[in-house]
Design a protein around this motif. Structure first.
Motif, PDB file in Angstrom:
ATOM      1  N   UNK A   1       0.824  -1.208   0.000  1.00 22.46           N
ATOM      2  CA  UNK A   1       0.000   0.000   0.000  1.00 22.46           C
ATOM      3  C   UNK A   1       0.855   1.254   0.000  1.00 22.46           C
ATOM      4  N   UNK A   2       1.947   1.241   0.764  1.00 24.32           N
ATOM      5  CA  UNK A   2       2.827   2.407   0.816  1.00 24.32           C
ATOM      6  C   UNK A   2       3.478   2.675  -0.531  1.00 24.32           C
ATOM      7  N   UNK A   3       3.871   1.630  -1.221  1.00 28.91           N
ATOM      8  CA  UNK A   3       4.512   1.773  -2.531  1.00 28.91           C
ATOM      9  C   UNK A   3       3.603   2.488  -3.531  1.00 28.91           C
ATOM     10  N   UNK A   4       2.290   2.378  -3.327  1.00 29.80           N
ATOM     11  CA  UNK A   4       1.351   2.979  -4.271  1.00 29.80           C
ATOM     12  C   UNK A   4       1.359   4.505  -4.249  1.00 29.80           C
ATOM     13  N   UNK A   5       2.006   5.096  -3.242  1.00 30.38           N
ATOM     14  CA  UNK A   5       2.149   6.563  -3.237  1.00 30.38           C
ATOM     15  C   UNK A   5       3.607   7.006  -3.232  1.00 30.38           C
ATOM     16  N   UNK A   6       4.529   6.070  -3.086  1.00 30.97           N
ATOM     17  CA  UNK A   6       5.941   6.425  -2.960  1.00 30.97           C
ATOM     18  C   UNK A   6       6.471   7.203  -4.147  1.00 30.97           C
ATOM     19  N   UNK A   7       5.962   6.893  -5.343  1.00 29.83           N
ATOM     20  CA  UNK A   7       6.538   7.465  -6.557  1.00 29.83           C
ATOM     21  C   UNK A   7       5.648   8.514  -7.216  1.00 29.83           C
ATOM     22  N   UNK A   8       4.575   8.906  -6.538  1.00 35.26           N
ATOM     23  CA  UNK A   8       3.685   9.893  -7.153  1.00 35.26           C
ATOM     24  C   UNK A   8       4.372  11.247  -7.350  1.00 35.26           C
ATOM     25  N   UNK A   9       5.257  11.635  -6.432  1.00 31.70           N
ATOM     26  CA  UNK A   9       5.936  12.930  -6.567  1.00 31.70           C
ATOM     27  C   UNK A   9       6.822  12.989  -7.806  1.00 31.70           C
ATOM     28  N   UNK A  10       7.733  12.028  -8.029  1.00 34.73           N
ATOM     29  CA  UNK A  10       8.535  12.094  -9.266  1.00 34.73           C
ATOM     30  C   UNK A  10       7.689  11.933 -10.531  1.00 34.73           C
ATOM     31  N   UNK A  11       6.626  11.135 -10.461  1.00 39.20           N
ATOM     32  CA  UNK A  11       5.732  11.028 -11.620  1.00 39.20           C
ATOM     33  C   UNK A  11       5.102  12.382 -11.920  1.00 39.20           C
TER      34      UNK A  11
END
Length: 365
Positions: free
Chosen positions: A152-162
């Motif tokens: 679940x945490x991984x699902x927001x980890x990369x939203x900033x660089x995206x």
């Protein structure tokens, strides 16, 4: 990777202070919507100040403070594939964001494909691998395992660089305004009220019925929808569409006649009286109030030729502008435009999307 699990009001309070200071929110939701009409939120994920927060709504006593803080100050909500997340937030908080950024749609505008998944987009842009091994998790079950929390945490980890990558390239390719218009249209669509008297038009097989039968279907469709809402059950759990059409055609008047329809005994026992009442209401309508027969697009003699011509224009424009055909001009959008044309181009009706906004700029139909 570490994360912070928020499972008490004491832990939530300092997080709310951080949320109140940020203009952007990087969010995801985990929910269940198998046997209910409304989605049931199991977990809210938030990436903030380089930390992934997992907020457990099932144990918080002051959940309203979370909604109040999230929706304060017209923050920008950043998601990947946000339509269902918006449904969840709207159900839980009775609110919608005023500004959204959907990384899936932004990626589509940049030629990554019409509906690229989060993991695939992260791999393409961030060169990182995101596992999808917990897709079938029951997010309402407790306790959650470490594997589930990590997923679940991984699902927001990369939203900033995206977000940063996509925002930069939308701007450099002159597509920022197009994308912003699409986001605004998505929010507008979510805010549209359900028109009860129009529900029957979306029932499969409704086109086969005559006006007097459609009058009955209209009442049955309204009854099914309102019952699904009141009982919080999917509409097909109340009664499947094919039964609505059969009931509208045969219009049973008594319980004995209703028993001739192949409806499950428990449904007939539970809803029989309401079904018969809806049928009676539909049959008692004045003839002039009957719905008109539903025309299929294929019933218009020039449809195939017109569709082919417009599809060719869209295909060329999509290639020239590095856009997915599905985004620029899906079959649904083409049909919406052609029906508007066939019905006389009503100037009082809302213009079809193909000749509105950024699509009109690109297509010039």
């Amino acid at each position: 990777m570490s994360y912070s699990y928020i499972d008490s009001d004491i832990l939530l309070k300092p997080l709310l202070a951080q949320i109140s200071l940020t203009p952007t929110l990087l969010l995801d939701t985990e929910f269940i919507r198998v046997s209910t009409y409304f989605p049931k939120l199991g977990l809210l994920q938030l990436h903030l100040n380089s930390v992934d927060y997992l907020i457990d709504p099932l144990v918080l006593n002051n959940i309203q403070s979370l909604w109040d803080t999230l929706f304060a100050d017209n923050k920008l909500f950043i998601f990947h594939s946000c339509k269902e997340d918006l449904d969840v937030l709207q159900t839980c908080s009775q609110q919608l964001p005023t500004k959204i950024f959907d990384t899936q749609v932004a990626a589509a505008f940049l030629g990554y494909g019409p509906s690229l998944g989060y993991a695939a987009l992260v791999e393409k842009i961030c060169a990182e691998t995101v596992s999808k091994d917990q897709t079938l998790t029951d997010w309402l079950a407790r306790p959650l395992t470490e594997a589930q929390k990590y997923y679940a945490a991984k699902d927001v980890s990369y939203l900033q660089p995206l977000y940063e990558h996509l925002t930069y390239h939308l701007d450099s390719r002159g597509k920022t305004e197009w994308f912003a218009e699409e986001m605004a249209a998505l929010l507008t669509a979510k805010q549209q009220p359900i028109v009860l008297d129009s529900l029957y038009k979306d029932i499969n097989g409704a086109w086969q019925l005559y006006p007097s039968e459609l009058a009955v279907l209209r009442e049955l469709a309204k009854w099914r929808y309102t019952t699904a809402i009141s009982e919080d059950r999917p509409q097909n759990f109340i009664l499947r569409e094919e039964f609505l059409v059969e009931l509208s055609r045969k219009r049973p008047q008594t319980e004995r006649e209703l028993a001739q329809i192949d409806i499950a005994p428990q449904q007939r026992s539970r809803y029989g009286s309401a079904i018969l009442q809806s049928i009676q209401t539909g049959m008692s309508q004045a003839t002039e109030s009957y719905p008109a027969r539903i025309k299929r697009m294929i019933d218009f003699p020039q449809y195939k030729q017109d569709f082919k011509q417009i599809k060719q224009v869209i295909d060329v424009a999509a290639e020239n502008n590095t856009l997915p055909v599905e985004l620029l001009g899906s079959r649904k959008l083409i049909n919406q435009y052609l029906l508007w044309c066939y019905e006389g181009k009503d100037i009082n009706a809302e213009k079809p999307k193909l000749i509105s906004g950024w699509r009109n700029t690109v297509l010039k139909l």
